[in-house]
Design a protein around this motif. Structure first.
Motif, PDB file in Angstrom:
ATOM      1  N   GLY A  67       8.223  -6.954  -5.910  1.00  0.00           N
ATOM      2  CA  GLY A  67       7.067  -6.886  -5.020  1.00  0.00           C
ATOM      3  C   GLY A  67       6.888  -5.502  -4.413  1.00  0.00           C
ATOM      4  O   GLY A  67       7.859  -4.779  -4.177  1.00  0.00           O
ATOM      5  N   VAL A  68       5.632  -5.098  -4.178  1.00  0.00           N
ATOM      6  CA  VAL A  68       5.326  -3.769  -3.632  1.00  0.00           C
ATOM      7  C   VAL A  68       4.413  -3.911  -2.417  1.00  0.00           C
ATOM      8  O   VAL A  68       3.712  -4.920  -2.256  1.00  0.00           O
ATOM      9  CB  VAL A  68       4.656  -2.865  -4.689  1.00  0.00           C
ATOM     10  CG1 VAL A  68       5.560  -2.674  -5.893  1.00  0.00           C
ATOM     11  CG2 VAL A  68       3.298  -3.439  -5.127  1.00  0.00           C
ATOM     12  N   LEU A  69       4.414  -2.885  -1.583  1.00  0.00           N
ATOM     13  CA  LEU A  69       3.464  -2.842  -0.473  1.00  0.00           C
ATOM     14  C   LEU A  69       2.164  -2.215  -0.945  1.00  0.00           C
ATOM     15  O   LEU A  69       2.165  -1.274  -1.742  1.00  0.00           O
ATOM     16  CB  LEU A  69       4.037  -2.048   0.697  1.00  0.00           C
ATOM     17  CG  LEU A  69       5.277  -2.612   1.374  1.00  0.00           C
ATOM     18  CD1 LEU A  69       5.656  -1.782   2.597  1.00  0.00           C
ATOM     19  CD2 LEU A  69       5.088  -4.077   1.774  1.00  0.00           C
ATOM     20  N   MET A  70       1.067  -2.749  -0.457  1.00  0.00           N
ATOM     21  CA  MET A  70      -0.249  -2.226  -0.809  1.00  0.00           C
ATOM     22  C   MET A  70      -1.136  -2.299   0.418  1.00  0.00           C
ATOM     23  O   MET A  70      -0.838  -3.004   1.403  1.00  0.00           O
ATOM     24  CB  MET A  70      -0.885  -3.076  -1.919  1.00  0.00           C
ATOM     25  CG  MET A  70      -1.150  -4.509  -1.466  1.00  0.00           C
ATOM     26  SD  MET A  70      -2.118  -5.484  -2.651  1.00  0.00           S
ATOM     27  CE  MET A  70      -2.143  -7.105  -1.832  1.00  0.00           C
ATOM     28  N   GLN A  71      -2.240  -1.567   0.359  1.00  0.00           N
ATOM     29  CA  GLN A  71      -3.290  -1.752   1.354  1.00  0.00           C
ATOM     30  C   GLN A  71      -4.328  -2.686   0.748  1.00  0.00           C
ATOM     31  O   GLN A  71      -4.765  -2.495  -0.390  1.00  0.00           O
ATOM     32  CB  GLN A  71      -3.936  -0.420   1.736  1.00  0.00           C
ATOM     33  CG  GLN A  71      -4.927  -0.562   2.891  1.00  0.00           C
ATOM     34  CD  GLN A  71      -5.445   0.790   3.358  1.00  0.00           C
ATOM     35  OE1 GLN A  71      -4.810   1.816   3.128  1.00  0.00           O
ATOM     36  NE2 GLN A  71      -6.597   0.801   3.990  1.00  0.00           N
ATOM     37  N   TYR A  72      -4.684  -3.715   1.490  1.00  0.00           N
ATOM     38  CA  TYR A  72      -5.627  -4.717   0.977  1.00  0.00           C
ATOM     39  C   TYR A  72      -6.521  -5.140   2.137  1.00  0.00           C
ATOM     40  O   TYR A  72      -6.041  -5.646   3.159  1.00  0.00           O
ATOM     41  CB  TYR A  72      -4.856  -5.921   0.431  1.00  0.00           C
ATOM     42  CG  TYR A  72      -5.661  -6.871  -0.438  1.00  0.00           C
ATOM     43  CD1 TYR A  72      -5.929  -6.570  -1.772  1.00  0.00           C
ATOM     44  CD2 TYR A  72      -6.140  -8.082   0.070  1.00  0.00           C
ATOM     45  CE1 TYR A  72      -6.648  -7.439  -2.580  1.00  0.00           C
ATOM     46  CE2 TYR A  72      -6.859  -8.958  -0.730  1.00  0.00           C
ATOM     47  CZ  TYR A  72      -7.118  -8.632  -2.054  1.00  0.00           C
ATOM     48  OH  TYR A  72      -7.834  -9.507  -2.860  1.00  0.00           O
ATOM     49  N   ASP A  73      -7.806  -4.885   2.001  1.00  0.00           N
ATOM     50  CA  ASP A  73      -8.774  -5.212   3.058  1.00  0.00           C
ATOM     51  C   ASP A  73      -8.374  -4.606   4.400  1.00  0.00           C
ATOM     52  O   ASP A  73      -8.454  -5.242   5.458  1.00  0.00           O
ATOM     53  CB  ASP A  73      -8.933  -6.727   3.200  1.00  0.00           C
ATOM     54  CG  ASP A  73      -9.593  -7.362   1.997  1.00  0.00           C
ATOM     55  OD1 ASP A  73     -10.179  -6.616   1.175  1.00  0.00           O
ATOM     56  OD2 ASP A  73      -9.519  -8.590   1.840  1.00  0.00           O
ATOM     57  N   GLY A  74      -7.879  -3.360   4.344  1.00  0.00           N
ATOM     58  CA  GLY A  74      -7.647  -2.618   5.573  1.00  0.00           C
ATOM     59  C   GLY A  74      -6.297  -2.786   6.233  1.00  0.00           C
ATOM     60  O   GLY A  74      -6.033  -2.163   7.260  1.00  0.00           O
ATOM     61  N   SER A  75      -5.412  -3.610   5.674  1.00  0.00           N
ATOM     62  CA  SER A  75      -4.081  -3.767   6.267  1.00  0.00           C
ATOM     63  C   SER A  75      -3.020  -3.785   5.173  1.00  0.00           C
ATOM     64  O   SER A  75      -3.327  -3.961   3.991  1.00  0.00           O
ATOM     65  CB  SER A  75      -4.002  -5.045   7.111  1.00  0.00           C
ATOM     66  OG  SER A  75      -4.241  -6.188   6.307  1.00  0.00           O
ATOM     67  N   ILE A  76      -1.760  -3.590   5.582  1.00  0.00           N
ATOM     68  CA  ILE A  76      -0.655  -3.567   4.633  1.00  0.00           C
ATOM     69  C   ILE A  76      -0.269  -4.994   4.251  1.00  0.00           C
ATOM     70  O   ILE A  76      -0.086  -5.852   5.120  1.00  0.00           O
ATOM     71  CB  ILE A  76       0.562  -2.828   5.229  1.00  0.00           C
ATOM     72  CG1 ILE A  76       0.220  -1.357   5.477  1.00  0.00           C
ATOM     73  CG2 ILE A  76       1.758  -2.917   4.286  1.00  0.00           C
ATOM     74  CD1 ILE A  76       1.335  -0.570   6.130  1.00  0.00           C
ATOM     75  N   HIS A  77      -0.150  -5.240   2.956  1.00  0.00           N
ATOM     76  CA  HIS A  77       0.259  -6.549   2.440  1.00  0.00           C
ATOM     77  C   HIS A  77       1.396  -6.356   1.433  1.00  0.00           C
ATOM     78  O   HIS A  77       1.567  -5.269   0.876  1.00  0.00           O
ATOM     79  CB  HIS A  77      -0.900  -7.247   1.723  1.00  0.00           C
ATOM     80  CG  HIS A  77      -1.951  -7.789   2.628  1.00  0.00           C
ATOM     81  ND1 HIS A  77      -2.109  -9.137   2.882  1.00  0.00           N
ATOM     82  CD2 HIS A  77      -2.905  -7.154   3.354  1.00  0.00           C
ATOM     83  CE1 HIS A  77      -3.117  -9.313   3.723  1.00  0.00           C
ATOM     84  NE2 HIS A  77      -3.626  -8.122   4.015  1.00  0.00           N
ATOM     85  N   LEU A  78       2.146  -7.432   1.215  1.00  0.00           N
ATOM     86  CA  LEU A  78       3.131  -7.457   0.141  1.00  0.00           C
ATOM     87  C   LEU A  78       2.471  -8.054  -1.089  1.00  0.00           C
ATOM     88  O   LEU A  78       1.888  -9.144  -1.030  1.00  0.00           O
ATOM     89  CB  LEU A  78       4.343  -8.305   0.554  1.00  0.00           C
ATOM     90  CG  LEU A  78       5.413  -8.514  -0.526  1.00  0.00           C
ATOM     91  CD1 LEU A  78       6.073  -7.190  -0.887  1.00  0.00           C
ATOM     92  CD2 LEU A  78       6.456  -9.522  -0.051  1.00  0.00           C
ATOM     93  N   LEU A  79       2.565  -7.348  -2.210  1.00  0.00           N
ATOM     94  CA  LEU A  79       1.989  -7.817  -3.468  1.00  0.00           C
ATOM     95  C   LEU A  79       3.117  -8.224  -4.408  1.00  0.00           C
ATOM     96  O   LEU A  79       3.957  -7.397  -4.783  1.00  0.00           O
ATOM     97  CB  LEU A  79       1.147  -6.705  -4.104  1.00  0.00           C
ATOM     98  CG  LEU A  79       0.569  -6.971  -5.494  1.00  0.00           C
ATOM     99  CD1 LEU A  79      -0.399  -8.153  -5.469  1.00  0.00           C
ATOM    100  CD2 LEU A  79      -0.123  -5.723  -6.043  1.00  0.00           C
ATOM    101  N   GLU A  80       3.162  -9.503  -4.773  1.00  0.00           N
ATOM    102  CA  GLU A  80       4.174 -10.015  -5.695  1.00  0.00           C
ATOM    103  C   GLU A  80       3.584 -10.091  -7.105  1.00  0.00           C
ATOM    104  O   GLU A  80       2.372 -10.248  -7.288  1.00  0.00           O
ATOM    105  CB  GLU A  80       4.627 -11.417  -5.258  1.00  0.00           C
ATOM    106  CG  GLU A  80       5.257 -11.469  -3.868  1.00  0.00           C
ATOM    107  CD  GLU A  80       6.705 -11.051  -3.859  1.00  0.00           C
ATOM    108  OE1 GLU A  80       7.194 -10.527  -4.866  1.00  0.00           O
ATOM    109  OE2 GLU A  80       7.366 -11.241  -2.821  1.00  0.00           O
ATOM    110  N   SER A  81       4.456 -10.017  -8.106  1.00  0.00           N
ATOM    111  CA  SER A  81       3.988 -10.020  -9.494  1.00  0.00           C
ATOM    112  C   SER A  81       3.200 -11.282  -9.829  1.00  0.00           C
ATOM    113  O   SER A  81       2.262 -11.246 -10.638  1.00  0.00           O
ATOM    114  CB  SER A  81       5.170  -9.870 -10.457  1.00  0.00           C
ATOM    115  OG  SER A  81       6.097 -10.935 -10.292  1.00  0.00           O
TER     116      SER A  81
END
Length: 440
Positions: A250-264
């Motif tokens: 999993g990686v950190l991303m910016q999504y809709d203006g805030s930081i989220h964790l993105l899992e495969s």
């Protein structure tokens, strides 16, 4: 005609669940409806990879003095996610009770690490364990046996009924397979319900360090603790550089203006190569998390992204709806901290266990497993843990190994050394005699 929500409510009446469990189950099912409506994946065009400057770097964090460390340790507690059985390794009980080396289990090492800190600094950092219905009994029995010199609190995570993949309603399976732990993301809610947060706050604890029970690199680090206590952040997530072994982490991303964790599991298939690109996403989440307890208590309902985990139970296709602890980052004033690789030493397969048992690591006086070679060999094994322990009653030297693949049968004698590459293919049976050097 009954609505889907009403059908779920009626089906849940078959189970012995308290009100909170019912509400959480309904919430997960509602999230799953949305998951299906969005064609099961996130909108990739809204994903923005974080730049280096968005992260803090461990190397830039100041080292606290002994006096500062003593003060810091009054303000932190450790929590281990201890709900796993290690079924992928064939463990017969809690994974945290599997012996790693020196006749000590993961849990024993975690206790000894805290005991060393407390003895050195005159502190009383407690250990909190989130068990599951699978691990609670054996864990408590082990604690009673070893009588640790550390204050230990424990609570259980939720158990919820599995979903039938066809009807999308709670599955009808035998009583021993009815329930599953819905991911470690419920650590926050279950912790608050346990009353332990109030106890910790009353003791002056401000921050809780959360990590997986099988990650012996995840020790309480005063440098990170000092950053947490002195900053305005409410949530800190540790990241480390990706290697070829971690591209699906999993990686950190910016999504809709805030930081989220993105899992495969959330990534559309056509963008999996983008997700795995180490130039785009340089770091991955190691699930070492720091949360401010006062901020946690202010959040009544954390929003956590859904993970859909298909399984087969008793020949029936079922779905386990889960949430990850790291996904809580989107709910807080948060930041990712890039940490050294040594803070990520998980054991997911028998090969990982062989590596930690080998001479590539030494146990320090702080009860840390310290890497003593410049580059670790890649060690893989398809053996389940009992078979593996039987094959390797003696642990070979791996200091000069590069790649070790064990798919067949091995009987390892004493003082064996593996150098370079060594493979035992499926169907092969190899006896390594005392003092033998193998590999090429």
């Amino acid at each position: 005609m009954q609505s889907y929500e009403q059908k779920v409510s009626d089906a849940l009446k078959r189970f012995t669940l308290d009100e909170i469990q019912v509400e959480n189950c309904k919430s997960l099912y509602k999230q799953y409806e949305e998951y299906l409506r969005l064609n099961q994946k996130i909108a990739w065009e809204r994903v923005i990879a974080l730049k280096d400057e968005a992260f803090m770097n461990y190397e830039n964090l100041p080292e606290p003095s002994p006096a500062q460390t003593k003060d810091l340790l009054k303000k932190v507690a450790c929590l281990k996610l201890n709900g796993g059985l290690g079924t992928s390794m064939g463990c017969l009980g809690p994974k945290s009770l599997l012996n790693v080396r020196d006749n000590k289990s993961f849990l024993d090492f975690s206790l000894k690490q805290l005991e060393y800190l407390n003895t050195t600094y005159g502190s009383n950092v407690p250990l909190v364990l989130m068990n599951s219905f699978n691990t609670d009994k054996d864990t408590l029995a082990h604690l009673e046996k070893v009588k640790p010199a550390v204050t230990v609190y424990n609570f259980n995570q939720f158990e919820l009924p599995r979903m039938d993949a066809e009807s999308k309603l709670p599955a009808e399976v035998s009583s021993q397979n009815q329930f599953y732990p819905p991911g470690h993301g419920y650590v926050y809610e279950c912790l608050k319900r346990s009353g332990i947060v109030e106890k910790l706050l009353a003791q002056g604890v401000e921050w809780l360090f959360i990590s997986n029970a099988d990650n012996l690199g995840a020790v309480l680090d005063p440098r990170i603790a000092q950053f947490c206590v002195s900053s305005d952040k409410e949530f800190v997530s540790e990241q480390t550089l990706k290697t070829e072994m971690d591209v699906k982490g999993g990686v950190l991303m910016q999504y809709d203006g805030s930081i989220h964790l993105l899992e495969s599991a959330q990534v559309p298939a056509e963008h999996m190569n983008d997700f795995c690109d180490t130039n785009t996403f340089k770091y991955f989440n190691v699930n070492n998390l720091w949360v401010n307890l006062k901020a946690l208590m202010k959040h009544q309902n954390l929003v956590l992204d859904l993970i859909v985990n298909p399984k087969t139970v008793e020949g029936k296709k079922v779905i386990q709806l889960e949430v990850a602890a790291g996904a809580a980052i989107a709910n807080f004033n948060s930041v990712g901290v890039v940490v050294p690789r040594k803070r990520f030493q998980p054991v997911k397969k028998s090969g990982d266990l062989l590596l930690l048992m080998s001479d590539c690591f030494e146990v320090t006086k702080e009860f840390l497993l310290q890497q003593v070679v410049e580059k670790l060999p890649v060690v893989t094994s398809t053996a389940l843990v009992n078979e593996f322990l039987n094959m390797f009653q003696n642990i070979p030297s791996l200091k000069e190994a590069h790649k070790v693949e064990i798919d067949g049968q091995v009987k390892c004698g004493k003082n064996v050394k593996i150098v370079g590459n060594f493979t035992v293919q499926k169907g092969e049976s190899v006896e390594l005699k005392d003092g033998q050097v193998v590999g090429k």
